[in-house]
Write an enzyme that holds these catalytic residues in place. Structure first.
Site, PDB file in Angstrom:
ATOM      1  CE  LYS A 146      -4.768  10.290  -0.428  1.00  0.00           C
ATOM      2  NZ  LYS A 146      -3.326  10.351  -0.712  1.00  0.00           N
ATOM      3  CG  ASP A 176      -3.747   7.297  -2.630  1.00  0.00           C
ATOM      4  OD1 ASP A 176      -2.671   7.723  -2.201  1.00  0.00           O
ATOM      5  OD2 ASP A 176      -4.328   6.319  -2.112  1.00  0.00           O
TER       6      ASP A 176
HETATM    7  P1  NDP Z   1      -1.647   1.830  -7.171  1.00  0.00           P
HETATM    8  O1  NDP Z   1      -3.109   1.632  -7.203  1.00  0.00           O
HETATM    9  O2  NDP Z   1      -0.938   2.242  -8.380  1.00  0.00           O
HETATM   10  O3  NDP Z   1      -0.931   0.501  -6.641  1.00  0.00           O
HETATM   11  C1  NDP Z   1      -1.240  -0.054  -5.414  1.00  0.00           C
HETATM   12  C2  NDP Z   1      -0.464  -1.351  -5.260  1.00  0.00           C
HETATM   13  O4  NDP Z   1      -0.611  -1.796  -3.917  1.00  0.00           O
HETATM   14  C3  NDP Z   1      -0.994  -2.465  -6.152  1.00  0.00           C
HETATM   15  O5  NDP Z   1       0.043  -3.351  -6.462  1.00  0.00           O
HETATM   16  C4  NDP Z   1      -2.031  -3.127  -5.246  1.00  0.00           C
HETATM   17  O6  NDP Z   1      -2.272  -4.481  -5.552  1.00  0.00           O
HETATM   18  C5  NDP Z   1      -1.359  -3.016  -3.887  1.00  0.00           C
HETATM   19  N1  NDP Z   1      -2.391  -2.937  -2.848  1.00  0.00           N
HETATM   20  C6  NDP Z   1      -3.340  -1.991  -2.712  1.00  0.00           C
HETATM   21  N2  NDP Z   1      -4.141  -2.253  -1.678  1.00  0.00           N
HETATM   22  C7  NDP Z   1      -3.682  -3.402  -1.158  1.00  0.00           C
HETATM   23  C8  NDP Z   1      -4.088  -4.187  -0.068  1.00  0.00           C
HETATM   24  N3  NDP Z   1      -5.150  -3.855   0.690  1.00  0.00           N
HETATM   25  N4  NDP Z   1      -3.378  -5.298   0.189  1.00  0.00           N
HETATM   26  C9  NDP Z   1      -2.299  -5.642  -0.570  1.00  0.00           C
HETATM   27  N5  NDP Z   1      -1.882  -4.934  -1.632  1.00  0.00           N
HETATM   28  C10 NDP Z   1      -2.563  -3.839  -1.898  1.00  0.00           C
HETATM   29  O7  NDP Z   1      -1.404   2.879  -5.957  1.00  0.00           O
HETATM   30  P2  NDP Z   1      -0.113   3.766  -5.672  1.00  0.00           P
HETATM   31  O8  NDP Z   1       1.111   3.038  -6.091  1.00  0.00           O
HETATM   32  O9  NDP Z   1      -0.376   5.121  -6.167  1.00  0.00           O
HETATM   33  O10 NDP Z   1      -0.166   3.864  -4.067  1.00  0.00           O
HETATM   34  C11 NDP Z   1       0.530   2.949  -3.222  1.00  0.00           C
HETATM   35  C12 NDP Z   1       0.722   3.565  -1.854  1.00  0.00           C
HETATM   36  O11 NDP Z   1       1.489   4.773  -1.967  1.00  0.00           O
HETATM   37  C13 NDP Z   1      -0.550   3.979  -1.121  1.00  0.00           C
HETATM   38  O12 NDP Z   1      -0.379   3.803   0.265  1.00  0.00           O
HETATM   39  C14 NDP Z   1      -0.668   5.459  -1.434  1.00  0.00           C
HETATM   40  O13 NDP Z   1      -1.446   6.154  -0.474  1.00  0.00           O
HETATM   41  C15 NDP Z   1       0.801   5.845  -1.356  1.00  0.00           C
HETATM   42  N6  NDP Z   1       1.150   7.098  -2.007  1.00  0.00           N
HETATM   43  C16 NDP Z   1       0.920   7.280  -3.346  1.00  0.00           C
HETATM   44  C17 NDP Z   1       1.297   8.448  -3.960  1.00  0.00           C
HETATM   45  C18 NDP Z   1       1.179   8.636  -5.420  1.00  0.00           C
HETATM   46  O14 NDP Z   1       1.717   9.627  -5.922  1.00  0.00           O
HETATM   47  N7  NDP Z   1       0.551   7.746  -6.169  1.00  0.00           N
HETATM   48  C19 NDP Z   1       1.855   9.571  -3.181  1.00  0.00           C
HETATM   49  C20 NDP Z   1       2.148   9.255  -1.803  1.00  0.00           C
HETATM   50  C21 NDP Z   1       1.761   8.058  -1.257  1.00  0.00           C
HETATM   51  P3  NDP Z   1      -3.673  -4.898  -6.232  1.00  0.00           P
HETATM   52  O15 NDP Z   1      -3.557  -4.438  -7.649  1.00  0.00           O
HETATM   53  O16 NDP Z   1      -3.716  -6.361  -6.076  1.00  0.00           O
HETATM   54  O17 NDP Z   1      -4.752  -4.182  -5.455  1.00  0.00           O
END
Ligand code: NDP
Length: 449
Positions: free
Chosen positions: A130, A170
């Protein structure tokens, strides 16, 4: 957590926390895996002799670097970049890059550690890694994002390669960022190496379904958990936290399978729309215009926006945390169960705190931990690598069918492993043990390296 650790494992855990001070998320992720491993050591004494647990907790390589860049006004900024190459026993280092101000070594190590077992569960030849940076992309122009990505890749490129380390996206790293990263890699190396990154755009070597894969896969996992309980997603009321990549495609697949998602969120607040979330609007706001979810309510008179709200207070039957780590604590978990939640599928990594996990397990609801439930993203990255290696590109339907098969298999293997090790229905135990055994056997076979 409830589980009592084997004494030998407790000693190892204490060594890990002492050697990695101040890295709370990493400690949490390690503890959660180690708690499941007692029965494994009884069946596999060779893992003890070979000190496999000690070795698996120590990353093979950790890279930390300076990322200098200039904003649109010419001001210089310095961020920190990370790549933790955790384990390559079963394949090249594979795992995403996260750009978020909360990033530090402990977050990257927790994510890398989780990734090792998740990747093993997919059954594909991918090791775990990562990376990322404490860079905050919010409010930055496209040009600023591009300059940051170029600076980041100017250091990272020397550590990457088809047979070494293959990053993906991510939090904060999507198609736009991967494009800038790939462009800089290509420029520096003078090589069009599609195989060096996954999550690429379709026009430049990407795979159909990669964008949708994590969300779709998490929903397939929940579908399978409900199936063994003779239930289905049809007609279920759901909430999905976040509104990024994983959340959007979780909502899409839930709707396709006949469920109704009534709430989603971002880090500022929660939108509740009892009629069902208007996904086309969420995509427009988040994917196209890069706006806040608060604006959703302006388009729908019957939707509510709750600034700073807690999405887990919204009663639902299925909850799919898809934002970030530790977003469901013990209190939230109790509230979900009390309000009638029967299934939780984790799209995010480690979104539930240990006391929250205990609540779900004690209540015997269908609880799918991220390690298993969100493995569809990395599995489809591996499918992207296959397509790149054979210079082929598969149709959406074909690729989605493969994703579905992989998730169905992950469900089956975690379910069966939990039964075999005396914890029927406990997917935490099933995922940890099934993932660990695959990696551990390979480590034994490869000798002391
Ligand atoms: P994105 O950046 O596309 O979206 C993240 C979302 O989560 C946004 O809506 C963001 O809101 C919110 N968010 C992020 N940090 C926080 C926080 N500290 N508190 C509250 N809301 C938060 O990321 P992904 O959708 O790609 O990833 C989401 C999760 O899925 C993560 O845990 C990631 O590790 C996991 N994941 C992702 C994969 C992938 O293929 N993308 C694969 C496997 C797991 P805001 O815009 O306000 O920050």
């Amino acid at each position: 957590m409830a589980a009592v650790m084997d004494e030998r494992i407790e000693t190892i855990y204490r060594q890990v926390t002492a050697r990695n001070p101040g890295e709370d998320e990493f400690h949490q992720a390690v503890r959660e895996v180690l708690e499941s491993l007692g029965p494994v050591l009884v069946k596999h004494p060779e893992f003890v002799d070979q000190k496999i647990i000690e070795r698996v907790c120590e990353p093979e390589r950790q890279i930390i670097f300076r990322v200098p860049w200039q904003d649109d006004r010419g001001e210089v900024h310095i961020n920190r970049g990370f790549r933790v190459e955790f384990n390559s026993a079963i394949g090249v280092y594979k795992g995403g890059l996260r750009f978020h101000p909360s990033v530090y070594l402990g977050i990257i190590k927790f994510l890398g550690f989780e990734q090792v077992f998740k990747n093993a569960l997919t059954g594909m030849p991918i090791g775990g890694a990562k990376g990322g940076s404490d860079f905050d992309p919010k409010g930055r122009s496209d040009n600023e994002i591009m300059r940051f990505c170029q600076s980041f890749m100017t250091e990272l490129y020397r550590h990457l390669g088809e047979y070494t380390d293959v990053p993906a996206g991510d939090i904060g790293v999507g198609g736009r960022e991967l494009g800038y990263l790939f462009g800089q890699y290509k420029r520096i190396t003078n090589r069009y190496e599609s195989t060096v990154l996954t999550g690429k755009g379709i026009a430049w070597g990407g795979s159909l379904v990669r964008t949708e894969a994590t969300g779709y896969g998490a929903v397939y996992f929940v579908r399978e958990m409900l199936k063994v309980r003779a239930d289905s997603l049809e007609g279920k009321t759901c909430v999905v936290s976040g509104s990024g990549n994983v959340a959007i495609y979780t909502i899409e697949k839930l709707h396709q399978l006949g469920a109704r998602v009534i709430a989603c969120s971002d880090s500022n607040g929660v939108v509740v729309h009892e009629k069902g979330i208007d996904l086309a609007l969420v995509k427009q706001l988040k994917e196209v215009e890069r706006r806040r979810i608060a604006e959703y309510a302006a388009h729908h008179k019957d939707a509510r926006y709750i600034p700073g709200g807690n999405i887990w207070e919204v009663p639902c039957q299925v909850a799919m945390p898809s934002a970030t780590q530790n977003e469901i604590n013990g209190k939230d978990a109790r509230m979900l169960v009390r309000n009638g939640c029967i299934a939780v599928g984790e799209g995010a990594n480690m979104p539930t705190t240990p006391d929250g996990v205990k609540v779900f397990l004690d209540a015997r609801i269908a609880y799918g931990p991220g390690k298993a439930a969100n493995a569809g993203g990395v599995a489809t990255s591996a499918l992207e690598m296959q397509q790149n290696a054979s210079r082929d590109s598969w149709s959406f339907e074909f690729t989605e069918r493969k994703l579905d098969e992989i998730m169905t298999n992950i469900h089956a293997s975690t379910y069966e492993t939990a039964e075999e090790f005396g914890a029927p229905g406990n997917y935490v135990v099933g995922a940890n043990i099934a993932g660990f055994i695959r990696v551990a056997k390979a480590m034994v076979a490869l000798g002391l390296v």
